[in-house]
Structure formats: C-alpha cells, structure tokens
Scaffold this motif. Structure first.
Motif, short mmCIF file in Angstrom:
data_model
loop_
_atom_site.label_atom_id
_atom_site.label_comp_id
_atom_site.label_asym_id
_atom_site.label_seq_id
_atom_site.Cartn_x
_atom_site.Cartn_y
_atom_site.Cartn_z
N ILE A 34 0.76 -1.19 0.02
CA ILE A 34 0.02 0.04 -0.06
C ILE A 34 0.79 1.36 0.15
N PRO A 35 0.45 2.22 -0.45
CA PRO A 35 1.20 3.56 -0.24
C PRO A 35 1.52 4.06 1.13
N ALA A 36 2.70 4.64 1.45
CA ALA A 36 3.10 5.05 2.55
C ALA A 36 2.42 6.13 3.12
N VAL A 37 1.92 7.04 2.21
CA VAL A 37 1.25 8.27 2.42
C VAL A 37 -0.16 8.22 1.61
N MET A 38 -1.08 9.27 2.19
CA MET A 38 -2.36 9.45 1.65
C MET A 38 -2.32 9.93 0.30
N PRO A 39 -3.12 9.78 -0.64
CA PRO A 39 -4.27 9.05 -0.55
C PRO A 39 -4.09 7.33 -0.59
N LYS A 40 -4.79 6.63 -0.01
CA LYS A 40 -4.82 5.15 0.19
C LYS A 40 -6.31 4.55 0.00
N PRO A 41 -6.70 4.79 -1.25
CA PRO A 41 -8.32 4.47 -1.61
C PRO A 41 -8.52 2.94 -1.18
N GLU A 42 -7.60 1.86 -1.39
CA GLU A 42 -8.03 0.49 -1.02
C GLU A 42 -8.02 0.36 0.49
N VAL A 43 -7.15 1.01 1.08
CA VAL A 43 -6.98 0.64 2.60
C VAL A 43 -8.32 1.47 3.35
N VAL A 44 -8.65 2.50 2.90
CA VAL A 44 -9.91 3.45 3.34
C VAL A 44 -11.33 2.63 2.81
N ALA A 45 -11.16 1.86 1.74
CA ALA A 45 -12.42 1.09 1.36
C ALA A 45 -12.71 0.15 2.34
N LEU A 46 -11.58 -0.53 2.83
CA LEU A 46 -11.97 -1.50 4.09
C LEU A 46 -11.92 -0.97 5.37
N THR A 47 -11.30 -0.08 5.88
CA THR A 47 -11.26 0.31 7.09
C THR A 47 -12.37 1.49 7.40
N GLY A 48 -12.73 2.20 6.38
CA GLY A 48 -13.71 3.44 6.45
C GLY A 48 -12.96 4.62 7.08
N GLY A 49 -11.74 4.69 7.14
CA GLY A 49 -11.26 6.02 7.48
C GLY A 49 -9.74 5.74 8.21
N ALA A 229 -7.63 -7.19 -5.79
CA ALA A 229 -7.83 -8.72 -5.42
C ALA A 229 -8.21 -8.77 -4.06
N ALA A 230 -7.53 -8.17 -3.17
CA ALA A 230 -7.97 -8.11 -1.54
C ALA A 230 -9.40 -7.73 -1.55
N LEU A 231 -9.56 -6.67 -2.42
CA LEU A 231 -11.27 -5.95 -2.10
C LEU A 231 -12.01 -6.88 -2.64
N THR A 232 -11.87 -7.69 -3.60
CA THR A 232 -12.51 -8.54 -4.21
C THR A 232 -12.78 -9.95 -3.24
N ILE A 233 -11.96 -10.13 -2.48
CA ILE A 233 -11.97 -11.26 -1.59
C ILE A 233 -12.84 -10.89 -0.49
N ALA A 234 -12.97 -9.65 0.27
CA ALA A 234 -13.69 -9.00 1.24
C ALA A 234 -15.05 -8.76 0.60
N ALA A 235 -15.29 -8.46 -0.61
CA ALA A 235 -16.67 -8.36 -1.13
C ALA A 235 -17.41 -9.69 -1.28
N GLY A 236 -16.31 -10.79 -1.38
CA GLY A 236 -16.95 -12.18 -1.70
C GLY A 236 -17.73 -12.93 -0.86
N VAL A 237 -17.12 -12.35 0.54
CA VAL A 237 -17.40 -13.13 1.60
C VAL A 237 -18.23 -12.43 2.85
N GLU A 238 -18.91 -13.27 3.71
CA GLU A 238 -19.59 -12.61 4.84
C GLU A 238 -18.44 -12.33 5.96
N PRO A 239 -18.69 -11.08 6.79
CA PRO A 239 -17.68 -10.99 7.95
C PRO A 239 -18.28 -11.96 9.02
N GLN A 240 -17.20 -12.41 9.82
CA GLN A 240 -17.78 -13.31 10.91
C GLN A 240 -18.55 -12.41 12.04
N PRO A 241 -19.55 -13.23 12.71
CA PRO A 241 -20.45 -12.90 13.44
C PRO A 241 -19.61 -12.35 14.86
N PRO A 242 -20.03 -11.18 15.65
CA PRO A 242 -19.13 -11.01 16.84
C PRO A 242 -19.26 -12.39 17.90
#
Length: 317
Positions: A34-49, A229-242
C-alpha cells in the motif's frame, strides 16, 4: 479460515513487527503493498477511515493496530506463544511502552535531517515533502520530540534494553515474546533504513546481538496479492459474527453508555486523527467492532483495540 492478508509497505516499522510475528508463528500470509502516504483508497475502502499501517484482513474482517493484530495471530496459532503465562502482564506492558515511548524516540532520532535526507536521497523532492506533510497531519494531536531530545532518550532506552539483552537471548528469556517484536521495529529502522545513523548502537553491542537474533526469525511463507484482489476477497464473503471471529472475548462491557447497535466513531487517541464510522456490534474488555458497508469492499467488520482509541456516539441528524 480465510487467508491472512497484510496491507503494508516494506519500510514501515510497525509492519516489520507483524512480518516477524508471522514468521515466528510460521504462518503463511499474503502481502498487499500500500502507499506510505495518503491517498490510500483501497485501505480506506476496507477500514472506513483508519489509515495507519499495517492492517490485517481476514476475509471481510479488518483488524487495525498491531497490538490487536498480535492477539489475532496468537489466536490463529497459539504456539509458539507471544504471551508466556508467567510474563503475560509484564510483556504486554513493555510492548505498549515500546510501541509508543521507545518508538517515537527511535523515529525522532532516525528521521533527524541527516536520516531523512538519506531515506529520500533517491526520491524526487516532492516525495520527501509529501511524506513530511502526511506525517505532520497525522501527528497533529501529538507532542513530538526534537532530534536532540530524541537522541538523548533513544540512547538511554538502548542502555536499558542492553541490560535485558545481557541476561538472555531475548528480552525476557530464552525465547522471544511480544516484547521483543515491539522493541525491535524502531531499532530495525535504524539498522536498515538509516544505516549512516546506526553508530548509536555501538555503545550497546548486546542490543545488536539481540537484534540479529530477532532478524533471523524471518517473515515466513509469503505470496503477493494486489490491492484490487484483496477488495474482491472482502466483497465475496460475509464477515464473521461477533464472538465467532478471531477475537476470543465477546462479553459486552459498557464504559460509555453507548448501546450495541448505535452509530459510533472510533478514532486513534494521538497519531492519525481519521475516524471510522459504523454500527457498534461489539464492545468487549479488549476491543471494539464496527459493521460498515463500502461500495468496493462490501459488508465488512472493522476491529480496534480499546486501549489507544476513542469511542464516540454519532449524534442523530
């Protein structure tokens, strides 16, 4: 279990901490640069900020902060342990000190003008400015040591670490624990990224010998993966329940008067002021979890440690 995907960049000290933990536990992992500095669009897509490095992705579960990532990896593979039973408290407290006080003294020394000039010697001038501006924005809520003060502190801390390294192969005994990985990464930066400043280690040869032993652990089996590819993996599965994910505690602990299901933000206390907003789905003695959706990543659960993070309810609009 889904693959362990580490979002990182090669010169990131905190990423080196986790790369070595993965090697220590002999866990196979996928590497997303990932980039060392912003913008980090793929990271923020996963983390929300949240934009600090590294981030661990397991399917559609996103784990932030290396303290929490270490807990996750301990759960994935308990042996060899990061937290020996007779050292469980002291090694965690030491690691918290090393990840904060020691780290910032080390980096204040490492990125003094001579060090920064070496790091960016082969980069265009705008790269050095972008990095400086980015880190200044991240440190807006911090008091940073000046180079002279950082040098003084770093020398003192190296002597204290030497007192420990004189006694054992590793800081608390004959095997490494979380304390070793937390103490190592700022020193790793001195040795590998600004070698012209590494003479600060000459007065404490046992620190260098200990660092060689930590370095020899290596990073374990790794394969490359693209951010897309990492984003595709996230979008293709459900997160685990708490309660069924890689964070073993699930009992609700209410210290804020904020109910589960509330809209909240989670923000680092100091370095990095970006907030992640979502639905609070877990607040345990050790961590927070938020549910959020992203157009690229889909439905994700984002996890943070309690220590070092601020929870706030979002006011209704």
């Amino acid at each position: 279990m889904n693959d362990l995907i580490l979002h990182h960049y090669p010169s990131s000290p905190f990423s080196e901490k986790i790369r070595l933990v993965l090697g220590y536990k002999k866990l196979p992992w996928k590497s997303v640069h990932i980039p060392a500095v912003m913008p980090k669009p793929e990271v923020v897509a996963l983390t929300g900020g949240y934009r600090r490095t590294p981030v661990l992705q397991v399917g559609a579960d996103i784990y932030c902060d290396t303290a929490l990532i270490c807990d996750v990896l301990e759960h994935v593979r308990p042996e060899p342990t990061l937290y020996p039973p007779h050292l469980k408290g002291v090694c965690r407290i030491f690691a918290q000190w090393a990840d904060s006080t020691l780290f910032w003294a080390a980096m204040g020394y490492n990125l003094q003008p001579r060090g920064a000039a070496h790091v960016f010697a082969k980069a265009p001038p705008e790269a050095a400015k972008a990095f400086s501006d980015d880190r200044r924005a991240m440190a807006v809520n911090m008091v940073r040591l000046r180079p002279g003060d950082a040098t003084c502190a770093y020398r003192s801390y190296l002597r204290r670490i030497a007192n420990m390294a004189d006694e054992h192969d590793f800081l608390f005994g004959m095997e490494p624990c979380v304390a070793d990985f937390a103490a190592y990464h700022g020193i790793w930066y001195t040795r590998t990224q600004v070698p012209l400043l590494a003479d600060v280690l000459n007065a404490t040869p046992s620190v260098g010998e200990w660092a060689n032993r930590v370095e020899a652990i290596g990073h374990g089996p790794m394969t490359q993966l693209s951010p897309e590819a990492a984003l595709t993996i996230a979008a293709g599965v459900e997160p685990q329940p708490p309660g069924s994910n890689l964070l073993i505690d699930s009992a609700f602990q209410d210290d804020h008067g904020v109910a589960l299901g509330s809209r909240v933000t989670i923000t680092p206390e100091s370095f990095g002021s970006e907030s992640t907003e979502g639905e609070l789905i877990a607040a345990t003695r050790t961590h927070y979890s938020l549910r959020r959706e992203d157009a690229r990543a889909g439905l994700v659960h984002v996890h943070f440690p309690r220590l070092g993070y601020v929870l706030r309810a979002v006011a209704p609009t």
